[in-house]
Scaffold this active site. Structure first.
Site, PDB file in Angstrom:
ATOM      1  N   SER A  10       0.830  -1.208   0.000  1.00 18.21           N
ATOM      2  CA  SER A  10       0.000   0.000   0.000  1.00 18.21           C
ATOM      3  C   SER A  10       0.865   1.258   0.000  1.00 18.21           C
ATOM      4  O   SER A  10       1.998   1.256   0.484  1.00 18.21           O
ATOM      5  CB  SER A  10      -0.916   0.027   1.224  1.00 18.21           C
ATOM      6  OG  SER A  10      -1.745  -1.096   1.254  1.00 18.21           O
TER       7      SER A  10
HETATM    8  N1  SAM Z   1      -1.105  -3.918   3.883  1.00 20.78           N
HETATM    9  C1  SAM Z   1      -0.353  -4.562   2.854  1.00 20.78           C
HETATM   10  C2  SAM Z   1       1.034  -4.059   2.771  1.00 20.78           C
HETATM   11  O1  SAM Z   1       1.400  -3.148   3.544  1.00 20.78           O
HETATM   12  O2  SAM Z   1       1.791  -4.572   1.962  1.00 20.78           O
HETATM   13  C3  SAM Z   1      -0.978  -4.390   1.508  1.00 20.78           C
HETATM   14  C4  SAM Z   1      -2.146  -5.207   1.347  1.00 20.78           C
HETATM   15  S1  SAM Z   1      -2.687  -5.395  -0.291  1.00 20.78           S
HETATM   16  C5  SAM Z   1      -3.228  -3.797  -0.730  1.00 20.78           C
HETATM   17  C6  SAM Z   1      -4.175  -6.318   0.055  1.00 20.78           C
HETATM   18  C7  SAM Z   1      -3.927  -7.748   0.456  1.00 20.78           C
HETATM   19  O3  SAM Z   1      -5.168  -8.333   0.850  1.00 20.78           O
HETATM   20  C8  SAM Z   1      -3.417  -8.609  -0.693  1.00 20.78           C
HETATM   21  O4  SAM Z   1      -2.222  -9.224  -0.321  1.00 20.78           O
HETATM   22  C9  SAM Z   1      -4.531  -9.636  -0.907  1.00 20.78           C
HETATM   23  O5  SAM Z   1      -4.068 -10.903  -1.316  1.00 20.78           O
HETATM   24  C10 SAM Z   1      -5.160  -9.688   0.465  1.00 20.78           C
HETATM   25  N2  SAM Z   1      -6.533 -10.197   0.520  1.00 20.78           N
HETATM   26  C11 SAM Z   1      -7.555  -9.997  -0.333  1.00 20.78           C
HETATM   27  N3  SAM Z   1      -8.660 -10.648   0.090  1.00 20.78           N
HETATM   28  C12 SAM Z   1      -8.323 -11.256   1.262  1.00 20.78           C
HETATM   29  C13 SAM Z   1      -9.023 -12.074   2.194  1.00 20.78           C
HETATM   30  N4  SAM Z   1     -10.314 -12.412   2.036  1.00 20.78           N
HETATM   31  N5  SAM Z   1      -8.353 -12.535   3.275  1.00 20.78           N
HETATM   32  C14 SAM Z   1      -7.047 -12.228   3.479  1.00 20.78           C
HETATM   33  N6  SAM Z   1      -6.323 -11.448   2.622  1.00 20.78           N
HETATM   34  C15 SAM Z   1      -6.961 -10.970   1.539  1.00 20.78           C
END
Ligand code: SAM
Length: 218
Positions: free
Chosen positions: A68
């Site tokens: 992010s």
């Molecule tokens: N906060 C993270 C970072 O600092 O790198 C970035 C997160 S990224 C924008 C969103 C993440 O949510 C992705 O890795 C994606 O695979 C995960 N994701 C999406 N749906 C999800 C779910 N139902 N449960 C767990 N993770 C999920």
């Protein structure tokens, strides 16, 4: 591990400039700014891309996902009002950068990622660079009920609605921060649990996250 974990004056200087930029953009919470100033964001990038690490941009981390944007991480962290010892559930571990910020803020972190590759990578990297969280692999749209209740819950992917099941996992007085909208844009929501049955919802700025995919999501 092939990756180099060195934090030189160049990276430290770039990180300080990033903190100044976040201040200019309106982030005020000193503990959040200090946390951004401490966590070496370049550790989450391949060395070739280190010059990108302290720009205020999201960046691809593989498997179609992103680390992010620092502003977004700071914005969500500020809304959580973390106190030392808070039990925090993070949904969407991704690179683990946000996880490190939560840990710097003094939280005990339970973090869940649905993509096995990312889960495996982050679970190895974070302890290696000195950050200790509880890692789970699976569908976080349902929360992690066996560890509930939480003081705070943060969702780092865009949801189509607020999953009821997450609200049930909040302590009274607890806060959920979640981006909600369609695939193109989401409004940041904070939901405060004021009693067993009552919740107060606040709608804030617009963001664009990768989708939350799961049983209680897309
Ligand atoms: N906060 C993270 C970072 O600092 O790198 C970035 C997160 S990224 C924008 C969103 C993440 O949510 C992705 O890795 C994606 O695979 C995960 N994701 C999406 N749906 C999800 C779910 N139902 N449960 C767990 N993770 C999920």
């Amino acid at each position: 591990m092939a990756h180099k974990f060195v934090d030189n004056y160049r990276e430290k200087g770039a990180r300080k400039k990033l903190v100044d930029k976040l201040k200019e953009r309106g982030i005020q919470d000193k503990s959040v700014l200090d946390a951004i100033g401490k966590v070496p964001r370049h550790y989450f990038f391949d060395e070739t891309f280190w010059p990108q690490a302290y720009k205020d941009i999201a960046f691809p981390i593989g498997d179609g996902q992103t680390i992010s944007q620092p502003y977004t991480v700071a914005y969500q962290s500020e809304l959580l009002h973390i106190k030392k010892g808070d039990k925090v559930l993070e949904i969407g571990t991704g690179s683990g950068y946000q996880t490190c910020i939560l840990l710097e803020l003094g939280a005990t972190v339970y973090t869940i990622e649905r993509q096995e590759n990312l889960y495996n990578r982050t679970k190895l990297v974070l302890p290696h660079i000195g950050y200790h969280a509880n890692f789970y692999c699976g569908d976080g749209s349902k929360g992690i009920s066996e560890q509930a209740p939480y003081d705070k819950i943060i969702v780092t992917a865009g949801a189509p609605f607020v999953p009821e099941i997450l609200l049930k996992q909040l302590k009274i007085g607890g806060i959920l921060v979640i981006p909600v909208g369609d695939e193109k844009s989401q409004k940041m929501l904070t939901v405060l649990r004021v009693s067993e049955t009552d919740f107060e919802k606040f709608e804030l700025d617009t963001f664009r996250f990768v989708p939350l995919v799961g049983d209680q999501a897309w």
